[in-house]
Design a protein around this motif. Structure first.
Motif, PDB file in Angstrom:
ATOM      1  N   ALA A  68       0.837  -1.193   0.000  1.00 57.90           N
ATOM      2  CA  ALA A  68       0.000   0.000   0.000  1.00 57.90           C
ATOM      3  C   ALA A  68       0.878   1.252   0.000  1.00 57.90           C
ATOM      4  N   GLU A  69       0.261   2.357  -0.384  1.00 59.59           N
ATOM      5  CA  GLU A  69       0.923   3.655  -0.295  1.00 59.59           C
ATOM      6  C   GLU A  69       1.348   3.907   1.150  1.00 59.59           C
ATOM      7  N   LEU A  70       2.569   4.418   1.331  1.00 66.85           N
ATOM      8  CA  LEU A  70       3.123   4.631   2.663  1.00 66.85           C
ATOM      9  C   LEU A  70       3.442   6.104   2.899  1.00 66.85           C
ATOM     10  N   PRO A  71       3.278   6.566   4.137  1.00 68.01           N
ATOM     11  CA  PRO A  71       3.761   7.909   4.466  1.00 68.01           C
ATOM     12  C   PRO A  71       5.279   7.979   4.312  1.00 68.01           C
ATOM     13  N   PRO A  72       5.824   9.171   4.206  1.00 73.09           N
ATOM     14  CA  PRO A  72       7.268   9.300   3.961  1.00 73.09           C
ATOM     15  C   PRO A  72       8.107   8.941   5.178  1.00 73.09           C
ATOM     16  N   LEU A  73       9.333   8.512   4.904  1.00 73.52           N
ATOM     17  CA  LEU A  73      10.329   8.339   5.945  1.00 73.52           C
ATOM     18  C   LEU A  73      10.795   9.721   6.415  1.00 73.52           C
ATOM     19  N   VAL A  74      11.073   9.838   7.694  1.00 68.65           N
ATOM     20  CA  VAL A  74      11.506  11.118   8.261  1.00 68.65           C
ATOM     21  C   VAL A  74      13.023  11.103   8.431  1.00 68.65           C
ATOM     22  N   PRO A  75      13.745  12.042   7.812  1.00 72.43           N
ATOM     23  CA  PRO A  75      15.196  12.091   8.021  1.00 72.43           C
ATOM     24  C   PRO A  75      15.523  12.346   9.492  1.00 72.43           C
ATOM     25  N   ASP A  76      16.429  11.549  10.026  1.00 74.55           N
ATOM     26  CA  ASP A  76      16.841  11.695  11.422  1.00 74.55           C
ATOM     27  C   ASP A  76      18.361  11.736  11.465  1.00 74.55           C
ATOM     28  N   PRO A  77      18.955  12.830  11.922  1.00 71.96           N
ATOM     29  CA  PRO A  77      20.421  12.939  11.913  1.00 71.96           C
ATOM     30  C   PRO A  77      21.120  11.876  12.745  1.00 71.96           C
ATOM     31  N   ARG A  78      20.414  11.288  13.705  1.00 69.52           N
ATOM     32  CA  ARG A  78      21.026  10.240  14.522  1.00 69.52           C
ATOM     33  C   ARG A  78      21.274   8.969  13.727  1.00 69.52           C
ATOM     34  N   LEU A  79      20.605   8.842  12.578  1.00 67.83           N
ATOM     35  CA  LEU A  79      20.781   7.656  11.740  1.00 67.83           C
ATOM     36  C   LEU A  79      21.806   7.874  10.633  1.00 67.83           C
ATOM     37  N   VAL A  80      22.395   9.053  10.573  1.00 65.17           N
ATOM     38  CA  VAL A  80      23.440   9.324   9.580  1.00 65.17           C
ATOM     39  C   VAL A  80      24.755   8.825  10.172  1.00 65.17           C
ATOM     40  N   LEU A  81      25.080   7.578   9.871  1.00 67.68           N
ATOM     41  CA  LEU A  81      26.251   6.917  10.436  1.00 67.68           C
ATOM     42  C   LEU A  81      27.380   6.883   9.409  1.00 67.68           C
ATOM     43  N   PRO A  82      28.624   6.769   9.864  1.00 64.44           N
ATOM     44  CA  PRO A  82      29.731   6.668   8.911  1.00 64.44           C
ATOM     45  C   PRO A  82      29.540   5.489   7.963  1.00 64.44           C
ATOM     46  N   VAL A  83      29.978   5.666   6.737  1.00 66.30           N
ATOM     47  CA  VAL A  83      29.873   4.583   5.759  1.00 66.30           C
ATOM     48  C   VAL A  83      30.734   3.400   6.184  1.00 66.30           C
ATOM     49  N   GLU A  84      31.894   3.673   6.743  1.00 65.65           N
ATOM     50  CA  GLU A  84      32.810   2.619   7.180  1.00 65.65           C
ATOM     51  C   GLU A  84      33.006   2.692   8.689  1.00 65.65           C
ATOM     52  N   GLY A  85      33.346   1.558   9.270  1.00 67.63           N
ATOM     53  CA  GLY A  85      33.799   1.526  10.652  1.00 67.63           C
ATOM     54  C   GLY A  85      32.736   1.768  11.702  1.00 67.63           C
ATOM     55  N   VAL A  86      31.473   1.449  11.405  1.00 69.63           N
ATOM     56  CA  VAL A  86      30.415   1.650  12.393  1.00 69.63           C
ATOM     57  C   VAL A  86      30.511   0.629  13.517  1.00 69.63           C
ATOM     58  N   GLY A  87      30.926  -0.589  13.199  1.00 73.57           N
ATOM     59  CA  GLY A  87      30.954  -1.650  14.204  1.00 73.57           C
ATOM     60  C   GLY A  87      29.556  -2.130  14.516  1.00 73.57           C
ATOM     61  N   ASP A  88      29.286  -2.362  15.783  1.00 74.03           N
ATOM     62  CA  ASP A  88      27.987  -2.856  16.211  1.00 74.03           C
ATOM     63  C   ASP A  88      26.928  -1.775  16.002  1.00 74.03           C
ATOM     64  N   LEU A  89      25.905  -2.098  15.197  1.00 70.57           N
ATOM     65  CA  LEU A  89      24.894  -1.106  14.836  1.00 70.57           C
ATOM     66  C   LEU A  89      24.074  -0.682  16.045  1.00 70.57           C
ATOM     67  N   GLN A  90      23.737  -1.621  16.899  1.00 74.84           N
ATOM     68  CA  GLN A  90      22.964  -1.292  18.092  1.00 74.84           C
ATOM     69  C   GLN A  90      23.733  -0.327  18.988  1.00 74.84           C
ATOM     70  N   GLN A  91      25.016  -0.588  19.181  1.00 76.94           N
ATOM     71  CA  GLN A  91      25.826   0.297  20.011  1.00 76.94           C
ATOM     72  C   GLN A  91      25.966   1.671  19.375  1.00 76.94           C
ATOM     73  N   ALA A  92      26.109   1.708  18.054  1.00 83.08           N
ATOM     74  CA  ALA A  92      26.236   2.988  17.360  1.00 83.08           C
ATOM     75  C   ALA A  92      24.993   3.843  17.560  1.00 83.08           C
ATOM     76  N   LEU A  93      23.816   3.232  17.478  1.00 86.83           N
ATOM     77  CA  LEU A  93      22.593   3.995  17.669  1.00 86.83           C
ATOM     78  C   LEU A  93      22.385   4.357  19.136  1.00 86.83           C
ATOM     79  N   SER A  94      22.846   3.513  20.025  1.00 91.63           N
ATOM     80  CA  SER A  94      22.783   3.850  21.442  1.00 91.63           C
ATOM     81  C   SER A  94      23.646   5.080  21.742  1.00 91.63           C
ATOM     82  N   ARG A  95      24.839   5.114  21.151  1.00 90.09           N
ATOM     83  CA  ARG A  95      25.703   6.286  21.338  1.00 90.09           C
ATOM     84  C   ARG A  95      25.073   7.539  20.738  1.00 90.09           C
TER      85      ARG A  95
END
Length: 283
Positions: A51-78
């Motif tokens: 079905a048609e979906l509402p838009p995704l909302v840009p969130d600066p906390r999800l703009v992670l480095p392309v390389e070297g993020v490591g554990d994704l859960q920990q990165a988002l926790s930080r």
């Protein structure tokens, strides 16, 4: 809590170019815009209708480095993003947002059309991309379904009080909607069905459409419309998402509608956690 990271690489004979930060940021914003245009239309992906979906909302906390993020859960926790579900997509090769979007449509349509994801962050270095889609924990303070439905009604009536552009359609200011208990019951039942059945669709598991459900509930109006949302934890976010989606926005502004019933339901076992339904009727 679900975490998944996937990566797709491409070989290319084209010369890799270093982009200025401004040019890169423009392409990242363009990719988010392209994702939301794609989600704003009904789609088919791997023989499944979405079905048609509402838009995704840009969130600066999800703009992670392309390389070297490591554990994704920990990165988002930080980053102070209290995630429930998250998925990261790595692309290597697309030269611009248009090329990256083509890859996402071809190889990751099920991910970008998943209604549980409501936030997005995109980062890019040369031809390497990271796209992070996520949903954070529900906030507290929600009232019962009827109370939150009334909040939706009030917010929608404010929007209807002024002219608005919904995609390519222009709408004049429209009369306010009034609450209809029968439509509210229909909305509550469908929200609960989606939450408990862990699906997101206007057509329910019995094959009934919004008009079918309203008729079964005894609503006699000649026209019925429906907006649904998932993963958004308050009425303001729900309406903001609908307003940014041409089809949902058109329902909000449709002058033929005069009545509304709305509600939400929560099931922590479901992918999106919370599901909303607004049913519009013509008296």
């Amino acid at each position: 809590m679900r975490i998944r990271s996937i990566m797709l690489c491409f070989t290319s004979l084209s010369l890799w170019l270093s982009l200025s930060p401004m040019a890169s940021a423009a392409d990242e914003a363009q990719l988010i815009q392209s994702l939301n245009v794609y989600r704003s239309q009904a789609q088919r992906c791997v023989d499944q209708a979405y079905a048609e979906l509402p838009p995704l909302v840009p969130d600066p906390r999800l703009v992670l480095p392309v390389e070297g993020v490591g554990d994704l859960q920990q990165a988002l926790s930080r980053a102070a993003y209290p995630m429930v579900n998250v998925q990261a997509i790595r692309l290597s090769g697309p030269r611009d947002a248009q090329a990256a979007m083509a890859v996402l449509r071809e190889s990751f349509c099920k991910v970008v059309l998943d209604p549980q994801f409501v936030d997005v962050g995109v980062s890019r270095v040369d031809r390497d991309w990271r796209i992070v889609l996520a949903r954070q924990m529900l906030g507290g303070g929600l009232g019962d379904g009827a109370a939150e439905g009334q909040k939706l009604l009030a917010l929608i009536n404010v929007l209807r009080g002024q002219p608005r552009q919904c995609g390519s359609q222009s709408f004049a200011a429209a009369a306010p909607l009034v609450w209809n208990a029968s439509l509210a019951s229909v909305a509550d039942s469908h929200s609960r069905a989606m939450a408990n059945g862990n699906y997101f669709d206007h057509r329910d598991r019995d094959g009934h459409t919004p008009g079918d459900r309203a008729e079964i509930a005894g609503y006699a109006g000649p026209q019925v419309g429906e907006n649904i949302a998932a993963g958004r934890d308050n009425a303001t976010k729900v309406v903001d998402g609908w307003l940014a989606s041409p089809g949902h926005c058109a329902n909000l502004m449709n002058p033929q509608f005069g009545e509304l019933g709305a509600s939400y339901a929560v099931d922590p076992r479901s992918d999106a956690g919370i599901y909303w339904t607004a049913v519009f009727g013509q008296p």
